[in-house]
Design a protein around this motif. Structure first.
Motif, PDB file in Angstrom:
ATOM      1  N   GLN A  31       0.837  -1.204   0.000  1.00 17.38           N
ATOM      2  CA  GLN A  31       0.000   0.000   0.000  1.00 17.38           C
ATOM      3  C   GLN A  31       0.872   1.255   0.000  1.00 17.38           C
ATOM      4  OE1 GLN A  31      -3.548   0.010  -0.212  1.00 17.38           O
ATOM      5  NE2 GLN A  31      -2.968   2.075  -0.824  1.00 17.38           N
ATOM      6  N   LYS A  89       0.342   0.113  -7.966  1.00 17.75           N
ATOM      7  CA  LYS A  89      -0.786  -0.552  -7.312  1.00 17.75           C
ATOM      8  C   LYS A  89      -0.926  -2.020  -7.693  1.00 17.75           C
ATOM      9  CE  LYS A  89      -3.532   3.677  -7.318  1.00 17.75           C
ATOM     10  NZ  LYS A  89      -2.986   4.578  -8.303  1.00 17.75           N
ATOM     11  N   LEU A 120      -1.024  -5.015  -5.278  1.00 17.38           N
ATOM     12  CA  LEU A 120      -2.164  -5.136  -4.366  1.00 17.38           C
ATOM     13  C   LEU A 120      -3.234  -6.090  -4.908  1.00 17.38           C
ATOM     14  CD1 LEU A 120      -2.481  -1.417  -3.249  1.00 17.38           C
ATOM     15  CD2 LEU A 120      -1.951  -3.375  -1.765  1.00 17.38           C
TER      16      LEU A 120
END
Length: 182
Positions: A24, A33, A36
């Motif tokens: 994060q 990202k 994730l």
């Protein structure tokens, strides 16, 4: 339509939570990202496509394999990189980890015809990705300065093999197959 799977070892939930915080941070600070989209994991068998009707065969085969294995000791230590796009938590390459990965790939090829040609022709590099694919080169350099010498260490036993399934957006735990316990 075929489903997309991969097979991995996952750390205990508390360690997954700690690594997800790092992912994060990479998303928030370095605009990466993509990591994730899966739980923290050590890939043993890279993604492959499988017929939905044959999933019970895949699951039974993985159950059989897992029941012949004992828990695998894992040490996560510091960070590493595949320059210029990937930053990961380093996984110590122990004989137990190398053995289970080699044995699983051989077993899957022999019993189910699952082969990942690239993995077959290069050494196993166990790691837990925290930033990759969407990490731009300039952000990689900044992130690597932060992570290169940052201390991190976790030791744990993995007591099961995990089959993950892609839902079109992210990877999710599909089934866990317990290893043999005494």
């Amino acid at each position: 339509m075929k489903k997309r799977f991969f097979i991995a070892l996952l750390p205990p939930q508390t360690i997954q939570d700690s690594i997800t915080e790092i992912k994060q941070h990479c998303a928030d600070v370095y605009e990466s990202k993509a990591a994730l989209k899966s739980p923290p994991h050590i890939t043993l068998q890279p993604p492959f496509d499988w017929e939905p009707d044959a999933v019970p065969v895949l699951e039974e085969s993985l159950k059989t394999f897992a029941q012949t294995r004992i828990p695998v000791p894992i040490t996560l230590q510091g960070f590493g990189a595949f320059k210029p796009r990937v930053i990961y938590v380093n996984v110590l390459k122990t004989p137990e980890l190398i053995t289970i990965q080699n044995d699983l790939m051989a077993y899957l090829e022999e019993s189910l015809g699952i082969v990942h040609d690239r993995s077959k022709n290069r050494p196993f590099s166990p790691h837990v990705t925290v930033a990759f694919r969407d990490l731009k080169r300039q952000n990689f350099r900044k992130a690597w300065i932060e992570f290169e010498n940052q201390p991190l260490e976790f030791k744990f036993l993995v007591s099961h093999l995990t089959l993950l399934l892609h839902d079109g957006r992210r990877w999710n735990v599909n089934v866990e197959f317990p290893f043999l316990t005494w």
